[in-house]
Design a protein around this motif. Structure first.
Motif, PDB file in Angstrom:
ATOM      1  N   LYS A  30       0.832  -1.205   0.000  1.00 29.92           N
ATOM      2  CA  LYS A  30       0.000   0.000   0.000  1.00 29.92           C
ATOM      3  C   LYS A  30       0.868   1.257   0.000  1.00 29.92           C
ATOM      4  N   LEU A  31       1.951   1.230   0.751  1.00 32.81           N
ATOM      5  CA  LEU A  31       2.867   2.370   0.776  1.00 32.81           C
ATOM      6  C   LEU A  31       3.422   2.633  -0.626  1.00 32.81           C
ATOM      7  N   ALA A  32       3.756   1.572  -1.341  1.00 34.74           N
ATOM      8  CA  ALA A  32       4.302   1.728  -2.694  1.00 34.74           C
ATOM      9  C   ALA A  32       3.277   2.325  -3.661  1.00 34.74           C
ATOM     10  N   ARG A  33       1.989   2.165  -3.394  1.00 30.74           N
ATOM     11  CA  ARG A  33       0.949   2.694  -4.284  1.00 30.74           C
ATOM     12  C   ARG A  33       0.539   4.128  -3.958  1.00 30.74           C
ATOM     13  N   ILE A  34       1.006   4.677  -2.847  1.00 29.84           N
ATOM     14  CA  ILE A  34       0.673   6.070  -2.514  1.00 29.84           C
ATOM     15  C   ILE A  34       1.440   6.987  -3.459  1.00 29.84           C
ATOM     16  N   PRO A  35       0.725   7.853  -4.177  1.00 32.93           N
ATOM     17  CA  PRO A  35       1.432   8.758  -5.091  1.00 32.93           C
ATOM     18  C   PRO A  35       2.300   9.745  -4.311  1.00 32.93           C
ATOM     19  N   MET A  36       3.518   9.924  -4.787  1.00 35.11           N
ATOM     20  CA  MET A  36       4.470  10.829  -4.137  1.00 35.11           C
ATOM     21  C   MET A  36       4.742  11.995  -5.075  1.00 35.11           C
ATOM     22  N   PRO A  37       4.191  13.179  -4.776  1.00 33.21           N
ATOM     23  CA  PRO A  37       4.448  14.321  -5.657  1.00 33.21           C
ATOM     24  C   PRO A  37       5.888  14.804  -5.489  1.00 33.21           C
ATOM     25  N   LEU A  38       6.610  14.831  -6.592  1.00 31.42           N
ATOM     26  CA  LEU A  38       7.994  15.303  -6.551  1.00 31.42           C
ATOM     27  C   LEU A  38       8.175  16.424  -7.562  1.00 31.42           C
ATOM     28  N   PRO A  39       8.670  17.569  -7.096  1.00 27.08           N
ATOM     29  CA  PRO A  39       8.953  18.651  -8.044  1.00 27.08           C
ATOM     30  C   PRO A  39      10.114  18.243  -8.966  1.00 27.08           C
ATOM     31  N   HIS A  40      10.218  18.920 -10.095  1.00 25.32           N
ATOM     32  CA  HIS A  40      11.340  18.679 -11.002  1.00 25.32           C
ATOM     33  C   HIS A  40      12.639  18.951 -10.264  1.00 25.32           C
ATOM     34  N   LEU A  41      13.725  18.336 -10.729  1.00 22.12           N
ATOM     35  CA  LEU A  41      15.030  18.447 -10.077  1.00 22.12           C
ATOM     36  C   LEU A  41      15.447  19.903  -9.895  1.00 22.12           C
ATOM     37  N   GLU A  42      15.172  20.738 -10.899  1.00 23.39           N
ATOM     38  CA  GLU A  42      15.513  22.166 -10.808  1.00 23.39           C
ATOM     39  C   GLU A  42      14.824  22.820  -9.600  1.00 23.39           C
ATOM     40  N   GLU A  43      13.542  22.514  -9.438  1.00 22.84           N
ATOM     41  CA  GLU A  43      12.785  23.086  -8.325  1.00 22.84           C
ATOM     42  C   GLU A  43      13.267  22.517  -6.991  1.00 22.84           C
ATOM     43  N   GLN A  44      13.608  21.234  -6.964  1.00 22.55           N
ATOM     44  CA  GLN A  44      14.139  20.635  -5.733  1.00 22.55           C
ATOM     45  C   GLN A  44      15.424  21.334  -5.309  1.00 22.55           C
ATOM     46  N   ALA A  46      16.318  24.418  -6.059  1.00 21.90           N
ATOM     47  CA  ALA A  46      15.977  25.769  -5.612  1.00 21.90           C
ATOM     48  C   ALA A  46      15.431  25.738  -4.182  1.00 21.90           C
ATOM     49  N   ILE A  47      14.611  24.754  -3.889  1.00 18.95           N
ATOM     50  CA  ILE A  47      14.065  24.615  -2.526  1.00 18.95           C
ATOM     51  C   ILE A  47      15.191  24.333  -1.540  1.00 18.95           C
ATOM     52  N   ALA A  48      16.082  23.408  -1.896  1.00 18.02           N
ATOM     53  CA  ALA A  48      17.202  23.067  -1.008  1.00 18.02           C
ATOM     54  C   ALA A  48      18.111  24.272  -0.781  1.00 18.02           C
ATOM     55  N   ASP A  49      18.384  25.034  -1.846  1.00 15.70           N
ATOM     56  CA  ASP A  49      19.219  26.235  -1.707  1.00 15.70           C
ATOM     57  C   ASP A  49      18.559  27.249  -0.779  1.00 15.70           C
ATOM     58  N   TYR A  50      17.258  27.452  -0.944  1.00 16.07           N
ATOM     59  CA  TYR A  50      16.518  28.373  -0.086  1.00 16.07           C
ATOM     60  C   TYR A  50      16.595  27.924   1.375  1.00 16.07           C
ATOM     61  N   ASP A  52      18.816  26.017   2.776  1.00 14.88           N
ATOM     62  CA  ASP A  52      20.193  26.185   3.260  1.00 14.88           C
ATOM     63  C   ASP A  52      20.454  27.630   3.664  1.00 14.88           C
ATOM     64  N   ARG A  53      20.022  28.591   2.816  1.00 11.73           N
ATOM     65  CA  ARG A  53      20.223  30.019   3.140  1.00 11.73           C
ATOM     66  C   ARG A  53      19.484  30.400   4.423  1.00 11.73           C
ATOM     67  N   GLU A  54      18.226  29.987   4.516  1.00  7.00           N
ATOM     68  CA  GLU A  54      17.425  30.354   5.682  1.00  7.00           C
ATOM     69  C   GLU A  54      17.944  29.692   6.956  1.00  7.00           C
ATOM     70  N   THR A  55      18.389  28.454   6.851  1.00  9.38           N
ATOM     71  CA  THR A  55      18.945  27.756   8.013  1.00  9.38           C
ATOM     72  C   THR A  55      20.226  28.446   8.487  1.00  9.38           C
ATOM     73  N   ALA A  56      21.065  28.855   7.543  1.00 12.73           N
ATOM     74  CA  ALA A  56      22.292  29.584   7.910  1.00 12.73           C
ATOM     75  C   ALA A  56      21.938  30.902   8.591  1.00 12.73           C
ATOM     76  N   ARG A  57      20.912  31.576   8.077  1.00 16.78           N
ATOM     77  CA  ARG A  57      20.474  32.836   8.690  1.00 16.78           C
ATOM     78  C   ARG A  57      19.975  32.616  10.115  1.00 16.78           C
ATOM     79  N   ILE A  58      19.211  31.580  10.310  1.00 18.30           N
ATOM     80  CA  ILE A  58      18.696  31.261  11.648  1.00 18.30           C
ATOM     81  C   ILE A  58      19.846  30.905  12.582  1.00 18.30           C
ATOM     82  N   ASP A  59      20.804  30.121  12.087  1.00 20.58           N
ATOM     83  CA  ASP A  59      21.966  29.765  12.907  1.00 20.58           C
ATOM     84  C   ASP A  59      22.732  31.004  13.349  1.00 20.58           C
TER      85      ASP A  59
END
Length: 72
Positions: A30-44, A46-50, A52-59
């Motif tokens: 059942k877990l394998a049949r749950i659809p997993m929405p994944l953004p395109h690699l470019e968007e992923q 961009a999200i990771a970069d954002y 990282d920046r925000e986490t560094a700012r908080i730190d």
């Protein structure tokens, strides 16, 4: 993926989708049949970069706050 599953659980999806006797049981099949929405690699990236920046700012803010507390 973990946050997505947490959101599914909070929404009641897991309980409705899984076998329930005393507690929800989500099989691997059942877990394998749950659809997993994944953004395109470019968007992923961009999200990771954002995040990282925000986490560094908080730190930096936490470090500054700890220095101020130490001075007090």
């Amino acid at each position: 993926m973990a946050f997505y599953l947490i959101a599914l659980r909070a929404s009641g999806f897991i309980r409705a989708y899984s076998n329930v006797v005393s507690m929800p049981h989500l099989t691997a099949e059942k877990l394998a049949r749950i659809p997993m929405p994944l953004p395109h690699l470019e968007e992923q990236r961009a999200i990771a970069d954002y995040l990282d920046r925000e986490t560094a700012r908080i730190d930096t803010l936490i470090e500054e706050q700890q220095r101020l507390i130490a001075m007090l």
